[in-house]
Enzyme design. Structure first.
Site, PDB file in Angstrom:
ATOM      1  N   ASP A 148      39.681  36.262  37.738  1.00 18.79           N
ATOM      2  CA  ASP A 148      39.060  36.710  38.976  1.00 18.79           C
ATOM      3  C   ASP A 148      38.177  37.927  38.719  1.00 18.79           C
ATOM      4  OD1 ASP A 148      39.968  34.730  40.578  1.00 18.79           O
ATOM      5  OD2 ASP A 148      41.523  35.896  41.581  1.00 18.79           O
ATOM      6  N   ASP A 170      43.766  25.669  43.285  1.00 18.83           N
ATOM      7  CA  ASP A 170      44.201  27.054  43.073  1.00 18.83           C
ATOM      8  C   ASP A 170      45.732  27.132  43.147  1.00 18.83           C
ATOM      9  OD1 ASP A 170      43.931  29.782  42.698  1.00 18.83           O
ATOM     10  OD2 ASP A 170      42.510  30.057  44.350  1.00 18.83           O
TER      11      ASP A 170
HETATM   12  C1  DGJ Z   1      41.936  33.006  43.737  1.00 23.15           C
HETATM   13  C2  DGJ Z   1      40.823  32.383  42.940  1.00 23.15           C
HETATM   14  O1  DGJ Z   1      40.884  32.779  41.614  1.00 23.15           O
HETATM   15  C3  DGJ Z   1      39.501  32.780  43.570  1.00 23.15           C
HETATM   16  O2  DGJ Z   1      38.427  32.263  42.806  1.00 23.15           O
HETATM   17  C4  DGJ Z   1      39.441  32.260  44.980  1.00 23.15           C
HETATM   18  O3  DGJ Z   1      39.407  30.859  44.969  1.00 23.15           O
HETATM   19  C5  DGJ Z   1      40.638  32.782  45.771  1.00 23.15           C
HETATM   20  N1  DGJ Z   1      41.869  32.534  45.122  1.00 23.15           N
HETATM   21  C6  DGJ Z   1      40.663  32.138  47.136  1.00 23.15           C
HETATM   22  O4  DGJ Z   1      41.781  32.503  47.838  1.00 23.15           O
END
Ligand code: DGJ
Length: 741
Positions: free
Chosen positions: A550, A480
C-alpha cells in the site's frame, strides 16, 4: 567378463524416463538410488540400509553416467544423537529418537506417537517419482511426490498422508518437504516486512540451531514471505552457489532452516504446526502444499531468474485467450482510483476518470472499494455485495458500458472473505465468522473473518462472486483481504476436528478461484491483502497479478520492487504511478518521470488524480505508456539483472531486463540524492549476446556524450554504459533500450 556382466545388469535395472527437454528421472534397482536431472541441476536420493529414504545430492548437474552407491546412514554421534537424527532423511517421521525438525508428527488413537517411515514402493512419473513410505508397523502411508522442471531444474515436492488404520489419527505436523544442503557455511536470505513496508531482503549467517520464518496468521502475511535462498561461501548477485525454495501455501506456513550439531543444514517447510491438528479418519488423506526448490551457480540473480521463468511457464494461470501459450499474456495497463476517490466513488466521478485514463492509453479501468452495500467508510458494508444505489443509481452497467466504449476493459474490487458487523450479512449470519462461542470477537479495520471453511460460507462466497461476474461484464477482480485471523474457532465441528479450519479455509478459496476461472474463462484476478500480504506460489496458480504494497511512494516502491523480485516475477508485480506527495505516510515530492519509470518496472498502473494533470504531464504519461506497451514483454518477461540495489537508502539504483532471445534490453537508472558531487556509477550491462551489435536509444535521459549509438554486446557488458554527467540531483530517473541490429 564379470565386470561386463555387472554393467549390463545395472543398466537393465535402471528405469529411465527422458523428455525432449532433457528432464530425466531414473531409478537404479541395484543401488536403490533415485536420480532427477533438469536444467543444470541434479537431485539424488536413495533407500539406505535401514530402509529410510535418504538425500544424497542436490546441486549442479552431474554427468549422465555418474552413479551413486547405495545410501548409507550417517553413524550416530555417541549415544546422544542416533543415526536417525544425523542422517538427512527425505521425509522423517517423529519417532525413534529424532531431534531435528520432523517432516511428519502424528498421534494415534491408542496414544502411540512413534512414527518411523521406511521405503515401501515407488512409481516413475513423467519428470519425477511418487515414492511411498510406510510406518514400520502401522498403516500410515506417505506418498512423496517429486516433479523436476526440465528447463529450470526446479523441483516441486509435496506429500500425501493416508490413514489405513482402523482408528482415526491426528496429524500434528506435516511438512511438504525437507531439503538437505551440502555441509558448509551459508548465508540465509529471506523476506520480511509489515503493512506498507513489505519485501525487505534480510540476510544473515546460518548459525547452529533453528531459524523459523513463518505465518501464524491464517494467510501468507506481510511479515515474512514463504521464500528462502541459501548462499554458500562468497556468493553475490551473479556468482556462486545458491539453493532456494518457495512454498505454495496461502495459509499459516512455516519454514525452518536448521544447522544441526554436526553442521548439517536442512530446510523443512509446510503447514505451520502451531495450533495445528488434522484428524484423519480411516481411509482419509491429507495433501500438503507444494514446496518448490531450486539451485543456481549464478548467485542470487541466477536464482531469481530461474524462479521468474518457472513462475511464468509453470505456475501462473492462462485465460481462455492465452490457453496453450508458452507464457501468460503481459498485463494490461491499469487505472485504479483508490488513491484519489477512496470510498467516495460515484458514476459521474468514475466516468470522468475513465475518460481521462482512456486518453492516456490505459487498457483497464478498475473501481476499488466503496461501490457496494452501505460502504461509506471501512465501518460498514463488507458482506453486502449489492451495488450502492446512492453512488450508482443505475447499477454498474452505465459505467461499465462507458469504460468499454472508451476501449478499456473493466475491473472491480471485492473482499470476499470478510464481513463488517455493521452489515446485513452479519446481522443474518453472526455464526458465519471465525469465533469461539461466548468469547469476544476481535475486530481489525472494523471487520471479522468469515469462516470460509464452512460449506455454507463457501457456497455464499462462490455464488455472490459468480453472480457478480455473470450479471456484469467484468474482466478483472481485485481480491483484497485486510486483516489476519483471531479466535479461529469452527464450532460446527467436534472440538478435536476444529483445527482443520487452517486447511479447509484456504483450499476452499483456491477451489472458488479455480471454479470462477473455469466458468468465466477470460476472467483475470489480482491478489491483494492490504498490499503484499498474500503473495505465494499457492495463490499464484489462480491469479494473474499481485499487489505488492500500500506504499506507492516511488522511492519506497523501488526497494519494495527489488525485494519482491528475489522471489517473484515482475510480470505479476503491480506498480503504481500515484500522486506526489502520495497521501500515505511518506509525504515525498517527486517528478513524474521518476514516478512513471518506477511504475514501468512491473505491471504498470496509474493511480493519480489524472483529471488534475496539465497538458505537459498528460503528454509525458501518454508517451511513456506507449513506450511501455512496446517494451513490456522485455520488461516483465525478460531476464532481470539487478545492477545496483536501491536497498538500505542507496543513493543510486539500476536494473536491466533482457529478452529471452537476447534481442532487446531495457535499462532503468534512478538517483535518490546525489551526494558530494559523485556521478552515476558506470553500468556494466549483463546477459547480452557478446557478438551481436546493439543500438542504444534513450527512453528518458541521456548517455554520456560520445557513447556509441551502436556497439557490440561485449562493449556494453565490458566497457559499460555511462550516464550523462548532468544526471545528478534528487529523485532523477533515466531509461534506455538496446535493440539487436
Ligand atoms: C487495501 C488495498 O491494499 C488497497 O489497494 C485498497 O484496495 C484498500 N484496501 C481498499 O479498502
Amino acid at each position: 567378463m564379470l565386470k561386463a556382466f555387472s554393467t549390463v545388469a545395472v543398466l537393465l535395472a535402471v528405469t529411465l524416463v527422458a523428455s525432449a527437454q532433457s528432464a530425466q528421472a531414473s531409478f537404479d534397482a541395484a543401488t536403490k538410488v533415485f536420480r532427477l536431472d533438469g536444467g543444470r541441476v541434479s537431485y539424488v536420493f536413495g533407500v539406505n540400509e535401514k530402509g529410510e529414504l535418504q538425500q544424497l545430492y542436490w546441486g549442479g548437474r552431474l554427468g549422465a553416467t555418474d552413479s551413486f552407491p547405495q545410501a548409507q546412514t550417517i553413524p550416530e554421534w555417541a549415544s546422544f544423537d542416533s543415526s536417525n537424527t544425523t542422517t538427512p532423511q527425505e521425509y522423517a517421521g517423529w519417532g525413534a529418537g529424532l531431534f531435528v525438525e520432523p517432516a511428519l508428527k502424528v498421534s494415534f488413537a491408542d496414544g502411540n506417537r512413534d512414527l518411523v517411515l521406511h521405503y515401501e514402493s515407488h512409481t516413475v512419473m513423467p519428470h519425477g517419482f511418487d515414492v511411498v513410505l510406510k510406518d514400520i508397523q502401522r498403516g500410515i502411508y506417505v506418498t512423496l511426490h517429486y516433479e523436476m522442471d526440465p528447463e529450470s531444474g526446479i523441483l516441486a515436492r509435496s506429500a500425501t498422508i493416508e490413514n489405513r488404520e482402523a482408528q482415526p489419527l491426528t496429524v500434528e505436523q506435516a511438512a511438504a518437504a525437507a531439503w538437505a544442503l551440502p555441509a558448509g557455511a551459508y548465508t540465509l536470505n529471506y523476506l520480511t516486512g509489515r503493512w506498507a513496508g513489505e519485501w525487505n531482503l534480510t540476510q544473515e549467517e546460518v548459525h547452529p540451531g533453528a531459524k523459523v520464518i513463518e505465518s501464524r496468521r491464517g494467510s501468507t502475511g506481510h511479515q515474512a514471505n514463504p521464500w528462502f535462498a541459501l548462499q554458500a561461501g562468497k556468493t553475490d548477485e551473479d556468482h556462486g552457489e545458491v539453493w532456494f525454495g518457495a512454498l505454495g501455501w496461502s495459509g499459516s506456513w512455516r519454514i525452518t532452516v536448521e544447522k544441526d550439531q554436526l553442521n548439517a543444514v536442512r530446510v523443512t517447510g509446510g503447514y505451520n504446526p502451531f495450533d495445528f491438528g488434522y484428524v484423519l479418519h480411516p481411509g482419509e488423506r491429507l495433501e500438503t502444499p507444494i514446496f518448490y526448490g531450486g539451485y543456481s551457480s549464478n548467485g542470487l540473480g541466477g536464482a531469481s531468474r530461474l524462479l521468474h521463468r518457472y513462475e511464468l511457464k509453470r505456475i501462473l494461470p492462462r485465460t481462455a485467450a492465452t490457453a496453450g501459450q508458452a507464457l501468460p499474456k503481459v498485463r494490461p495497463v491499469m487505472y485504479n482510483s483508490w488513491g484519489v476517490t477512496n470510498f467516495n466513488v460515484s458514476e459521474a466521478g468514475q466516468i470522468a476518470l475513465a475518460e481521462k485514463a482512456a486518453a492516456l492509453g490505459v487498457d483497464r479501468f478498475i473501481v476499488d472499494d466503496g461501490w457496494f452495500g452501505q460502504r461509506k467508510n471501512d465501518h460498514a458494508g463488507l458482506g453486502d455485495w449489492y451495488v450502492n444505489k446512492e453512488k450508482f443509481p443505475h447499477g454498474l452497467k452505465p459505467l461499465i458500458d462507458k469504460v468499454h466504449s472508451l476501449g478499456m476493459d473493466f475491473g472491480l474490487w471485492v473482499e470476499p472473505e470478510m464481513v463488517n458487523p455493521d452489515s446485513d450479512l452479519y446481522r443474518q449470519h453472526p455464526d458465519w465468522v471465525l469465533n469461539f462461542p461466548g468469547r469476544p470477537r476481535s475486530e481489525q479495520r472494523n471487520q471479522l473473518v468469515l469462516n470460509l471453511a464452512r460449506p455454507d460460507v463457501r457456497d455464499f462466497v462462490r455464488s455472490f462472486l459468480d453472480k457478480l461476474l455473470t450479471e456484469n461484464d467484468i474482466n478483472y477482480i481485485k481480491i483484497d483481504y485486510n486483516r489476519n485471523w483471531s479466535e479461529p474457532g469452527w464450532d460446527q465441528l467436534p472440538a478435536a476436528e476444529q483445527k482443520r479450519v487452517y486447511i479447509d479455509f484456504v483450499q476452499n478459496m483456491y477451489a472458488i478461484l479455480a471454479e470462477l476461472r473455469k466458468k468465466h474463462p477470460n476472467l483475470e484476478i489480482e491478489t491483494c491483502s492490504g498490499g503484499g500480504g498474500r503473495v505465494d506460489l499457492g495463490i499464484l496458480r489462480y491469479v494473474d497479478e499481485a499487489a505488492i504494497s500500500d506504499d506507492d511512494d516511488p522511492f519506497d516502491a523501488q526497494a519494495l520492487q527489488d525485494g519482491f523480485s528475489y522471489a517473484y516475477t515482475p510480470q505479476i508485480m503491480t506498480a503504481w504511478e500515484g500522486d506526489s506527495p502520495d497521501g500515505m505516510n511518506v509525504n515525498r515530492t517527486t517528478s513524474m518521470t521518476y514516478r512513471m519509470l518506477t511504475a514501468m518496472q512491473g505491471s504498470l498502473g496509474i493511480g493519480a488524480n489524472i483529471t488534475k494533470w496539465n497538458d505537459e504531464q498528460t503528454a509525458l504519461a501518454k508517451r511513456l505508456i506507449a513506450v511501455y506497451h512496446q517494451l513490456q514483454p522485455t520488461i516483465v518477461e525478460g531476464d532481470l539483472y539487478r545492477l545496483i540495489s536501491p536497498r538500505n537508502g542507496s543513493e543510486f539504483s539500476a536494473n536491466e531486463r533482457v529478452s529471452e532471445d537476447k534481442s532487446q534490453a531495457v535499462v532503468f537508472a534512478f538517483i535518490h540524492s546525489t551526494q558530494n558531487g559523485w556521478g552515476f556509477p558506470l553500468l556494466k550491462l549483463k546477459g547480452l549476446d557478446p557478438a551481436a551489435e546493439y543500438a542504444l536509444s534513450s527512453i528518458e535521459g541521456k548517455a554520456r556524450e560520445g557513447t556509441p549509438s551502436v556497439a557490440s554486446g561485449a562493449w556494453w557488458m565490458n566497457h559499460g554504459l555511462e550516464m550523462d554527467e548532468n544526471f545528478r540531483g534528487d529523485f532523477q530517473a533515466a531509461a534506455f533500450r538496446l535493440d539487436k541490429k
